[in-house]
Structure formats: C-alpha cells, structure tokens
Design a protein around this motif. Sequence first.
Motif, short mmCIF file in Angstrom:
data_model
loop_
_atom_site.label_atom_id
_atom_site.label_comp_id
_atom_site.label_asym_id
_atom_site.label_seq_id
_atom_site.Cartn_x
_atom_site.Cartn_y
_atom_site.Cartn_z
N LYS A 124 0.94 -1.32 0.08
CA LYS A 124 0.02 0.12 0.05
C LYS A 124 0.79 1.13 0.15
CE LYS A 124 -1.30 -1.45 4.67
NZ LYS A 124 -2.00 -1.24 5.71
N ALA A 125 0.29 2.42 -0.30
CA ALA A 125 1.10 3.48 -0.28
C ALA A 125 1.58 4.10 1.07
CB ALA A 125 0.10 4.82 -0.67
N VAL A 126 2.88 4.53 0.75
CA VAL A 126 3.62 5.20 1.89
C VAL A 126 3.59 6.46 1.86
CG1 VAL A 126 5.96 5.18 3.11
CG2 VAL A 126 4.91 3.05 2.28
N ARG A 127 3.78 7.35 2.92
CA ARG A 127 4.00 8.68 3.01
C ARG A 127 5.01 9.07 3.96
NH1 ARG A 127 0.05 13.79 5.03
NH2 ARG A 127 1.32 15.31 4.05
N MET A 128 5.86 9.90 3.24
CA MET A 128 7.11 10.05 4.13
C MET A 128 7.51 11.66 3.71
SD MET A 128 10.04 7.15 3.11
CE MET A 128 10.09 7.43 1.12
N LEU A 129 8.08 12.31 5.02
CA LEU A 129 8.70 13.62 4.63
C LEU A 129 10.26 13.37 4.72
CD1 LEU A 129 6.71 15.46 7.53
CD2 LEU A 129 6.42 15.32 4.87
N CYS A 130 10.80 14.02 3.78
CA CYS A 130 12.34 14.09 3.49
C CYS A 130 12.86 15.22 3.47
CB CYS A 130 12.50 13.38 1.84
SG CYS A 130 14.01 13.39 1.37
#
Length: 187
Positions: A124-130
């Motif tokens: 499933k989709a992943v959300r990250m802050l980079c």
Amino acid sequence: MSTQQKPGQPGSGNATPIPGDDPARQMVVADPESSSVTHISLAGGTYTMLVTGKQTNGAYCLIDMHVPADGGPPLHRHNFEEMFTIVEGSVDFFFRDTTTTVSAGSTINIPANAPHHFRNKSGKAVRMLCVCAPAGQDEYFMRCGDPVDSRTAPPPQLSKDDIAQRQQRAKDLAPLYATELLPPDGN
C-alpha cells in the motif's frame, strides 16, 4: 568541538554574534494540499515540494513523498544529508549492503555519499517527509519529473521512449546536483 562542527555553529563551544534578522525572508507555511506547492511525478511516486531551497536560502528542502506499492528510486548516492520520517506505512531502505524496514513514526538519516535507495514493498502507499540539507534535491526533482495536480495524483502515462528520455535526463542532470546514479549492484 566535534569534527563535524564549525566555529560559530550551535554546540561548537564558540560564542559568535548572531546576524541581524533578514526582513526579506518570510515565514513559510507548507500545506501539501495547497495550490501553491508543486507536485512532481518521479521514480514511481509523487513528490510534493513543501519547503524549497529558495525559501530557506539554500539551507535545506522539505519534500512530502507519496510512494505507491513497488515505488522508489534507483540505487544512488549524493554529497548531502538526507533524512526521512515515515508518516504512513512502512518502507524498505537499502543502505550500503543492508535492508531495514522503517515504519510510521520512525526517522532514518542517510549520511552523505552513502549508496542507498528505498522500495515500498508493503503493498500500500507510503507517505514520508524527506529533508535534504543543503537544498538542491528539490530543484533536481522538478527538472527530472513531470508536474501532476496533487500529492496523490497517479503518474502520467508514459511510453517506453518517454521513460527512457526521463531516465537519461536524470542521469545527465545528476552531477549538477551532487548526485550519482549507481548500477543496481552498486559497483
């Protein structure tokens, strides 16, 4: 003083005067759903430029990454620090010769010059802050990818020639942004 710290940096032990306020610089409020941010389709995901190098005087950039199942960039390295905070889901990070699964709530820092990449194998989709420090990765992404309408927009439908063209553009621009794209085996 740490070998990483320079005189005048916080924690260096050297008191130096703090420069005056620069009234030309403005506070930034970054809303990933705002029409004022740029969304770029790249490496199988959508990268939203929340805070750009132009807004931080080149100090860093902050990118909101929406990575669908099986998404992620090729093996690469660059001459700047990169830090990821996983907001939703879990993602596999390949660092040198080790794979680590990192889940929501965790943060991972990739030191400058180390070979790495990530792959979303969670289904499933992943959300990250980079965060990249100093900035520049934001500009690289905007020059390599395709603009899309939102943070979760699907990538544009590209032909094999279109994909090859974008991969070549990424290779050609990489040295300008202190980045090296590596062969899959890392050699």
